[in-house]
Write a protein that holds these residues in place. Structure first.
Motif, PDB file in Angstrom:
ATOM      1  N   THR A  97      15.439   0.542  -1.525  1.00 44.44           N
ATOM      2  CA  THR A  97      14.518   1.343  -2.116  1.00 44.44           C
ATOM      3  C   THR A  97      13.619   0.076  -2.501  1.00 44.44           C
ATOM      4  OG1 THR A  97      15.967   3.497  -1.850  1.00 44.44           O
ATOM      5  CG2 THR A  97      13.387   3.489  -2.977  1.00 44.44           C
ATOM      6  N   PRO A  98      12.487   0.431  -3.317  1.00 43.70           N
ATOM      7  CA  PRO A  98      11.424  -0.471  -3.812  1.00 43.70           C
ATOM      8  C   PRO A  98      11.598  -0.589  -5.620  1.00 43.70           C
ATOM      9  CG  PRO A  98      10.862  -0.192  -1.622  1.00 43.70           C
ATOM     10  CD  PRO A  98      11.574   0.327  -2.104  1.00 43.70           C
ATOM     11  N   LYS A  99      11.251  -1.295  -6.109  1.00 46.11           N
ATOM     12  CA  LYS A  99      11.241  -0.971  -7.410  1.00 46.11           C
ATOM     13  C   LYS A  99      10.425  -0.409  -7.880  1.00 46.11           C
ATOM     14  CE  LYS A  99      12.159  -3.430 -12.012  1.00 46.11           C
ATOM     15  NZ  LYS A  99      11.457  -2.450 -12.918  1.00 46.11           N
ATOM     16  N   PRO A 100       8.614  -0.272  -7.444  1.00 41.57           N
ATOM     17  CA  PRO A 100       7.863   0.921  -7.809  1.00 41.57           C
ATOM     18  C   PRO A 100       8.169   1.877  -7.613  1.00 41.57           C
ATOM     19  CG  PRO A 100       7.142  -0.888  -6.824  1.00 41.57           C
ATOM     20  CD  PRO A 100       8.385  -1.547  -6.657  1.00 41.57           C
ATOM     21  N   ILE A 101       8.969   2.720  -6.388  1.00 42.06           N
ATOM     22  CA  ILE A 101       8.628   3.704  -6.067  1.00 42.06           C
ATOM     23  C   ILE A 101      10.242   4.107  -7.024  1.00 42.06           C
ATOM     24  CG2 ILE A 101      10.072   5.319  -4.379  1.00 42.06           C
ATOM     25  CD1 ILE A 101       8.887   3.430  -2.546  1.00 42.06           C
ATOM     26  N   VAL A 102      11.057   3.340  -7.614  1.00 43.05           N
ATOM     27  CA  VAL A 102      12.639   4.014  -7.753  1.00 43.05           C
ATOM     28  C   VAL A 102      11.769   3.529  -9.662  1.00 43.05           C
ATOM     29  CG1 VAL A 102      14.207   3.069  -9.368  1.00 43.05           C
ATOM     30  CG2 VAL A 102      13.980   2.613  -7.137  1.00 43.05           C
ATOM     31  N   ASP A 103      10.577   3.504 -10.091  1.00 44.33           N
ATOM     32  CA  ASP A 103      10.035   3.402 -11.321  1.00 44.33           C
ATOM     33  C   ASP A 103       9.313   4.425 -11.534  1.00 44.33           C
ATOM     34  OD1 ASP A 103      11.950   1.279 -12.017  1.00 44.33           O
ATOM     35  OD2 ASP A 103       9.789  -0.380 -11.846  1.00 44.33           O
ATOM     36  N   LEU A 161       0.768  -1.173  -0.005  1.00 43.61           N
ATOM     37  CA  LEU A 161       0.163  -0.335   0.005  1.00 43.61           C
ATOM     38  C   LEU A 161       0.860   1.386   0.001  1.00 43.61           C
ATOM     39  CD1 LEU A 161      -2.913   1.270  -0.217  1.00 43.61           C
ATOM     40  CD2 LEU A 161      -2.856   1.220   2.816  1.00 43.61           C
ATOM     41  N   ALA A 162       2.359   1.352   0.928  1.00 43.76           N
ATOM     42  CA  ALA A 162       2.938   2.882   0.868  1.00 43.76           C
ATOM     43  C   ALA A 162       3.435   2.792  -0.604  1.00 43.76           C
ATOM     44  CB  ALA A 162       3.842   1.827   1.557  1.00 43.76           C
ATOM     45  N   GLN A 163       3.822   1.513  -1.229  1.00 44.09           N
ATOM     46  CA  GLN A 163       4.599   1.901  -3.031  1.00 44.09           C
ATOM     47  C   GLN A 163       3.217   2.265  -3.826  1.00 44.09           C
ATOM     48  OE1 GLN A 163       6.532  -1.610  -4.251  1.00 44.09           O
ATOM     49  NE2 GLN A 163       7.484  -1.975  -1.611  1.00 44.09           N
ATOM     50  N   GLY A 171      12.391   5.980   0.003  1.00 34.47           N
ATOM     51  CA  GLY A 171      12.170   6.703  -1.154  1.00 34.47           C
ATOM     52  C   GLY A 171      11.640   8.034  -0.266  1.00 34.47           C
ATOM     53  N   TYR A 172      11.894   8.180   0.255  1.00 30.33           N
ATOM     54  CA  TYR A 172      12.133   9.708   0.614  1.00 30.33           C
ATOM     55  C   TYR A 172      12.903  10.560   1.367  1.00 30.33           C
ATOM     56  CZ  TYR A 172       7.080   8.300   1.369  1.00 30.33           C
ATOM     57  OH  TYR A 172       5.973   8.167   1.228  1.00 30.33           O
ATOM     58  N   THR A 173      14.171   9.590   1.246  1.00 30.80           N
ATOM     59  CA  THR A 173      15.247   9.969   0.568  1.00 30.80           C
ATOM     60  C   THR A 173      15.844  10.323  -0.251  1.00 30.80           C
ATOM     61  OG1 THR A 173      15.515  10.081   3.760  1.00 30.80           O
ATOM     62  CG2 THR A 173      17.518  10.910   2.252  1.00 30.80           C
ATOM     63  N   ILE A 174      16.828  11.610  -0.509  1.00 27.83           N
ATOM     64  CA  ILE A 174      17.086  10.857  -2.147  1.00 27.83           C
ATOM     65  C   ILE A 174      18.538  11.760  -2.201  1.00 27.83           C
ATOM     66  CG2 ILE A 174      16.437  11.320  -4.354  1.00 27.83           C
ATOM     67  CD1 ILE A 174      13.836  11.622  -4.523  1.00 27.83           C
ATOM     68  N   PRO A 234      21.291   3.704  -8.729  1.00 25.43           N
ATOM     69  CA  PRO A 234      21.350   5.447  -9.588  1.00 25.43           C
ATOM     70  C   PRO A 234      19.662   4.934 -10.061  1.00 25.43           C
ATOM     71  CG  PRO A 234      22.542   3.628 -10.245  1.00 25.43           C
ATOM     72  CD  PRO A 234      22.134   2.921  -8.781  1.00 25.43           C
ATOM     73  N   VAL A 235      18.916   6.534  -9.573  1.00 26.37           N
ATOM     74  CA  VAL A 235      17.620   7.321 -10.624  1.00 26.37           C
ATOM     75  C   VAL A 235      17.772   7.733 -11.597  1.00 26.37           C
ATOM     76  CG1 VAL A 235      15.937   7.860 -10.295  1.00 26.37           C
ATOM     77  CG2 VAL A 235      16.742   6.863  -7.911  1.00 26.37           C
ATOM     78  N   HIS A 236      18.534   8.294 -11.711  1.00 23.11           N
ATOM     79  CA  HIS A 236      18.021   9.312 -13.287  1.00 23.11           C
ATOM     80  C   HIS A 236      19.425  10.378 -12.719  1.00 23.11           C
ATOM     81  CE1 HIS A 236      16.606  11.202 -16.839  1.00 23.11           C
ATOM     82  NE2 HIS A 236      15.220   9.865 -17.041  1.00 23.11           N
ATOM     83  N   SER A 237      19.857  10.481 -14.195  1.00 22.63           N
ATOM     84  CA  SER A 237      21.110  11.661 -14.630  1.00 22.63           C
ATOM     85  C   SER A 237      20.230  13.116 -14.518  1.00 22.63           C
ATOM     86  CB  SER A 237      21.655  11.347 -15.330  1.00 22.63           C
ATOM     87  OG  SER A 237      20.849  11.764 -16.549  1.00 22.63           O
ATOM     88  N   LEU A 238      21.203  13.875 -14.475  1.00 18.06           N
ATOM     89  CA  LEU A 238      20.071  15.372 -14.583  1.00 18.06           C
ATOM     90  C   LEU A 238      21.167  16.518 -15.492  1.00 18.06           C
ATOM     91  CD1 LEU A 238      19.241  15.177 -10.809  1.00 18.06           C
ATOM     92  CD2 LEU A 238      17.889  15.062 -12.528  1.00 18.06           C
ATOM     93  N   LEU A 239      22.090  16.513 -15.311  1.00 16.45           N
ATOM     94  CA  LEU A 239      22.374  17.372 -16.030  1.00 16.45           C
ATOM     95  C   LEU A 239      24.038  16.932 -16.537  1.00 16.45           C
ATOM     96  CD1 LEU A 239      23.008  21.742 -14.695  1.00 16.45           C
ATOM     97  CD2 LEU A 239      24.732  20.509 -14.741  1.00 16.45           C
ATOM     98  N   SER A 240      24.951  17.373 -17.483  1.00 16.10           N
ATOM     99  CA  SER A 240      26.223  17.321 -17.991  1.00 16.10           C
ATOM    100  C   SER A 240      26.667  18.669 -18.091  1.00 16.10           C
ATOM    101  CB  SER A 240      26.884  17.014 -18.553  1.00 16.10           C
ATOM    102  OG  SER A 240      26.160  16.732 -19.594  1.00 16.10           O
ATOM    103  N   ILE A 241      27.892  19.106 -17.558  1.00 19.83           N
ATOM    104  CA  ILE A 241      28.521  20.021 -18.044  1.00 19.83           C
ATOM    105  C   ILE A 241      30.012  20.127 -18.052  1.00 19.83           C
ATOM    106  CG2 ILE A 241      28.900  20.266 -15.450  1.00 19.83           C
ATOM    107  CD1 ILE A 241      28.211  23.340 -16.218  1.00 19.83           C
TER     108      ILE A 241
END
Length: 338
Positions: A275-281, A36-38, A101-104, A132-139
């Protein structure tokens, strides 16, 4: 005989079912809160932990993306700045946080590719303790010098440096910083030797470059562009894979003949391992959409960066390649931070 055996097995099965029924029900009750939490994630504010003080590039990006994700997730995204130790304090904090899923972590090239080789011992493992969730920026950075210096192209500079090893000085934002490591990468690729002058940040390094105390510097385009535009600095090359929109006439390292010296700094999002996969997704999907929003695209452009759209295993594979590259450069240079 067979019929009696069949009847006996059926009676045993019914009794076993009655005995196991309460246990199966209890297991379902225990599992239900997690599922349910997910399914309703997030149900409370989410915290972005930023491994830098307020005001810097990582902080600015984190706040803009946090604002947009607040609208998308329906819960506030809070900012927790935890600077210090090259980002290690914040990274360790997230590595030990609950995997709910509440601390990133807003991780960087330093926290996840270089620091494990710059510090003798870390209290976290960048590979094992994070997802690793997602890249954001390259510089990319630009190699700049004062406009009154005689070198008009990178070839001019390299020719002089090869004949005069150690005579040209290059400023960095500090030992082990991106500007330092990229300069080491270039020197080894081009076969030149500069005198490294580390500063406590890019601001004093830029001041001394403009004042003539050092000859060269590698810095982000957003920082150097005003001085280039004012005619005080000249950019010879940018280190990223493509030309900068602010400096369309300045070649890349590959175009200048040094493809192996290509390098970017980067920022990405990481959950604690487990971290549970549904949250990561869910987070991956929302971040991917957020990176396409005009306000975020404009912020990234203003910061001198480019959108960097890798998720999951693609992002993880990129990080592994970065770790291998910077491990070699750090070991060859002898750079240490403790």
């Amino acid at each position: 005989m067979r019929r009696r055996l069949h009847d006996l097995m059926c009676r045993i099965g019914r009794r076993a079912g009655r005995a196991l029924g309460p246990l199966v029900g209890a297991a379902a009750i225990v599992a239900a809160p997690s599922a349910l939490a997910q399914s309703v994630y997030p149900s409370k504010p989410v915290t972005f932990v930023i491994p830098a003080p307020p005001g810097g590039l990582t902080d600015q990006l984190g706040r803009v993306i946090g604002d947009r994700l607040t609208a998308r997730l329906g819960e506030r995204v809070l900012i927790d700045n935890r600077g210090g130790a090259g980002g290690n304090l914040a990274t360790e904090f997230v590595a030990r946080a609950a995997a709910d899923g509440y601390t990133i972590l807003m991780g960087t090239q330093g926290t996840h590719a270089a620091n494990q080789y710059l510090y003798k011992s870390l209290k976290f493992d960048p590979a094992k303790d994070f997802i690793p969730v997602h890249s954001l920026l390259s510089i990319s950075t630009g190699l700049v010098l004062r406009a009154d210096q005689p070198y008009r192209t990178l070839k001019d500079l390299v020719d002089y440096a090869r004949q005069n090893p150690g005579k040209l000085s290059i400023a960095s934002a500090g030992n082990g910083t991106s500007s330092h490591l990229v300069s080491e990468l270039f020197q080894r690729t081009a076969g030149v030797k500069f005198l490294h002058v580390p500063y406590k940040g890019s601001t004093p390094a830029m001041a001394d470059l403009l004042g003539g105390q050092v000859d060269l510097s590698l810095d982000f385009t957003a920082s150097t562009f005003p001085h280039i535009q004012a005619g005080k600095l000249r950019a010879l090359v940018v280190t990223g894979p493509s030309r900068e929109s602010m400096l369309p006439d300045v070649p890349t390292m590959a175009e200048a003949g040094y493809p192996q010296a290509q390098a970017v700094a980067w920022i990405g999002m990481f959950f604690p391992a487990g971290t549970p996969k549904p949250i990561v997704d869910r987070m991956q999907a929302e971040v991917s959409r957020t990176l396409q929003e005009p306000a975020v695209v404009e912020t990234i452009r203003r910061l001198g960066g480019a959108s960097f759209n890798l998720a999951g295993e693609d992002f993880a594979a990129f990080i592994r390649a970065e770790q291998s590259k910077w491990k070699t450069i750090i070991e060859q240079s002898g750079a240490r931070l403790d």
